[in-house]
Write an enzyme that holds these catalytic residues in place. Structure first.
Site, PDB file in Angstrom:
ATOM      1  CG  HIS A 192     -30.878  -6.694  41.511  1.00  0.00           C
ATOM      2  ND1 HIS A 192     -31.213  -5.380  41.719  1.00  0.00           N
ATOM      3  CD2 HIS A 192     -30.001  -7.007  42.484  1.00  0.00           C
ATOM      4  CE1 HIS A 192     -30.545  -4.921  42.778  1.00  0.00           C
ATOM      5  NE2 HIS A 192     -29.804  -5.889  43.261  1.00  0.00           N
ATOM      6  CG  ASP A 216     -37.061  -6.861  32.870  1.00  0.00           C
ATOM      7  OD1 ASP A 216     -36.167  -6.932  33.732  1.00  0.00           O
ATOM      8  OD2 ASP A 216     -37.044  -6.027  31.937  1.00  0.00           O
TER       9      ASP A 216
HETATM   10  P1  ADP Z   1     -31.729  -4.075  33.068  1.00  0.00           P
HETATM   11  O1  ADP Z   1     -31.260  -3.913  34.489  1.00  0.00           O
HETATM   12  O2  ADP Z   1     -32.091  -5.481  32.676  1.00  0.00           O
HETATM   13  O3  ADP Z   1     -30.797  -3.471  32.076  1.00  0.00           O
HETATM   14  P2  ADP Z   1     -33.769  -2.069  33.742  1.00  0.00           P
HETATM   15  O4  ADP Z   1     -34.885  -1.553  32.891  1.00  0.00           O
HETATM   16  O5  ADP Z   1     -34.176  -2.499  35.093  1.00  0.00           O
HETATM   17  O6  ADP Z   1     -33.094  -3.260  32.918  1.00  0.00           O
HETATM   18  O7  ADP Z   1     -32.636  -0.958  33.902  1.00  0.00           O
HETATM   19  C1  ADP Z   1     -32.010  -0.423  32.767  1.00  0.00           C
HETATM   20  C2  ADP Z   1     -31.383   0.939  33.096  1.00  0.00           C
HETATM   21  O8  ADP Z   1     -30.540   1.304  32.006  1.00  0.00           O
HETATM   22  C3  ADP Z   1     -32.397   2.047  33.240  1.00  0.00           C
HETATM   23  O9  ADP Z   1     -31.996   2.941  34.241  1.00  0.00           O
HETATM   24  C4  ADP Z   1     -32.396   2.730  31.859  1.00  0.00           C
HETATM   25  O10 ADP Z   1     -32.681   4.121  31.898  1.00  0.00           O
HETATM   26  C5  ADP Z   1     -30.974   2.521  31.403  1.00  0.00           C
HETATM   27  N1  ADP Z   1     -30.935   2.378  29.926  1.00  0.00           N
HETATM   28  C6  ADP Z   1     -31.605   1.479  29.177  1.00  0.00           C
HETATM   29  N2  ADP Z   1     -31.324   1.637  27.872  1.00  0.00           N
HETATM   30  C7  ADP Z   1     -30.467   2.671  27.788  1.00  0.00           C
HETATM   31  C8  ADP Z   1     -29.790   3.315  26.703  1.00  0.00           C
HETATM   32  N3  ADP Z   1     -29.929   2.913  25.446  1.00  0.00           N
HETATM   33  N4  ADP Z   1     -28.979   4.339  27.005  1.00  0.00           N
HETATM   34  C9  ADP Z   1     -28.805   4.738  28.278  1.00  0.00           C
HETATM   35  N5  ADP Z   1     -29.386   4.165  29.339  1.00  0.00           N
HETATM   36  C10 ADP Z   1     -30.213   3.133  29.106  1.00  0.00           C
END
Ligand code: ADP
Length: 460
Positions: free
Chosen positions: A153, A356
């Site tokens: 991922h 990322d």
């Molecule tokens: P990673 O897997 O590195 O955390 P991604 O952007 O691929 O990054 O996925 C992050 C997920 O977490 C997304 O679905 C996003 O909506 C959720 N997310 C990110 N920040 C927050 C937050 N502060 N509160 C709730 N959900 C969050």
């Protein structure tokens, strides 16, 4: 594809499935039956020699247990303090300790033995992420010839960064134990091929697969997506608060896990540049950064948190007015529906990772927009999402002036251009929706060259 599906991921969802990936894997398991295996949320150290039922038919959820030392060494250590920084181009943050690697291998070997015991001849195994790189090699060493797929991922590491690993040549050998290695982008596939090309143990076959010692592995990109339809639906009826009378006219939103790979200091500094260069003193852009806490037991995460508090304090100290706080740094998780509502409300989505795998926030921001009055996505070129999202304003997050300029451009963009860019982006989001991703991956795994019977090997 006959046989059950065995999904392996470090985190195993408990309760009702939510979130795109979890729902997609849940659906795949419902469709063909099988087992989801992950680390037990129960911290009990008892019974590490067996898988524990987490119940929830119609498919099984089974969990392996970790000791406190294994959590520290396998999970926080080798996975999150070695492999994570190596894959995210932060070799300066790598912490090498012999017990990290030893427990990483020990946990994977124990898991391989537990899986091998329960495996039917036709079962297909789908392993998720960097916590389990050696799992296939270990299963093969136990004589398992079933189809085994892997999906990474996070970004595929740069070949020179692999040299930072304690035994760099393991990486290629571990991956070669799988029948299919799925990566997020075409650029990741190019990096994987570069690694195999530089390895004398690997040979490229005519069909593009790689023969590595006795294994044949396919490598391909499967850009992961979101449940776009669901997010479009939530956004259309969402609460776009919580500002009340203080509703900012120009809202820029960021939502990230608080991780050093997300380029948050750069995002804050770029916003500071934008405020500094403001010509119209009446313009009052607000950056709302919601950052969910993450891996607080790892030192690098404590440092980045303090750094962000310091930068946001400095920027607010300099530019705040009695009735305006330009940077709102909210260090917590927010409810999913509320987050989608805030994305819809925002004029700009600012996504600035330095590295990322994909970045799902970028896709969620697009799906959350009002098609009649969409906001603009400003997106780092180093997010996997940027490979296809040509309708976004792409930036280099290290270049603060470029980022500030793109945000200004986005805030001033006429409706016709916003719509045009939004439609381009939405098409990409819909085309890569998560159900398509699961189907594509599993179909490709089913068509891979099968592994022939293997002589058990002594070590993984
Ligand atoms: P990673 O897997 O590195 O955390 P991604 O952007 O691929 O990054 O996925 C992050 C997920 O977490 C997304 O679905 C996003 O909506 C959720 N997310 C990110 N920040 C927050 C937050 N502060 N509160 C709730 N959900 C969050």
């Amino acid at each position: 594809m006959a046989g059950r599906l065995i999904v392996v991921s470090n985190r195993i969802p408990t309760g009702d499935p939510s979130g795109g990936l979890v729902v997609a894997l849940h659906d795949a398991l419902l469709a063909r039956g099988g087992t989801w295996i992950g680390a037990d949320p129960d911290p009990s150290e008892e019974g590490r020699d067996r898988l524990h039922d987490l119940g929830n038919v119609p498919y099984q959820k089974r969990a392996f247990r970790l000791s406190a030392a294994e959590r520290a060494n396998y999970y926080s250590g080798y996975a999150n303090s070695v492999l994570w920084p190596v894959c995210h181009r932060r070799t300066d943050l790598v912490e090498i300790r012999s017990e990290y690697r030893a427990d990483y291998l020990a946990v994977n070997l124990r898991l391989a033995r537990l899986i091998a015991k329960e495996l039917g001849p036709q079962d297909v195994i789908w392993v998720h992420d960097y916590h389990f790189l050696p799992l296939a090699t270990m299963l093969r060493s136990l004589g398992v010839t079933n189809r085994i797929g892997f999906f990474l991922h996070i970004p595929f590491p740069n070949i020179t960064d692999l040299d930072v690993l304690p035994r760099p040549k393991d990486f290629a050998r571990w991956l070669a134990g799988y029948n299919l290695v799925g990566l997020q982008t075409r650029r990741d596939v190019a990096r994987a091929f570069e690694m195999f090309r530089a390895d004398p143990r690997a040979e490229f076959l005519r069909d593009g697969t790689v023969k590595f010692e006795e294994n044949i592995v396919s490598v391909a990109s499967f850009p992961i997506g979101i449940d776009s339809e669901q997010i479009e639906g939530i956004a259309a009826r969402a609460d776009t608060g919580p500002f009340g009378a203080a509703d900012p006219r120009e809202l820029i939103i960021g939502a990230d896990r608080l991780d050093y790979s997300k380029g948050l200091p750069q995002k804050f500094e770029a916003f500071g540049r934008l405020l500094q260069g403001r010509i119209d003193p009446q313009a009052r852009p607000t950056l709302l950064q919601i950052a969910s806490p993450s891996r607080a037991d790892v030192a690098a995460y404590q440092q980045i948190t303090s750094e962000l508090q310091a930068i946001s304090g400095r920027i607010n100290g300099r530019y705040s007015e009695l009735d305006w706080q330009p940077l709102r740094f909210v260090h917590r998780s927010v409810d999913r529906e509320r987050l989608i509502g805030l994305m819809r409300r925002a004029e700009v989505g600012l996504v600035t990772p330095l590295a990322d795998g994909m970045n799902l926030v970028a896709k969620e921001f697009v799906a959350a927009q009002d098609p009649e009055d969409p906001g603009v996505l400003v997106l780092s070129r180093f997010a996997g999402a940027a490979e296809d999202m040509k309708g976004a304003l792409l930036i280099n997050p290290h270049d603060l002036d470029e980022t500030a300029g793109a945000v200004e451009l986005a805030l001033a963009m006429p409706l016709a251009e916003r719509k045009c860019r939004f439609e381009d982006c939405l098409q990409v989001v819909r085309d890569s929706r998560i159900s398509v991703w699961t189907d594509r991956y599993l179909a490709r795994l089913a068509s891979c060259v099968p592994t022939l019977s293997l002589a058990p090997r002594a070590s993984a």
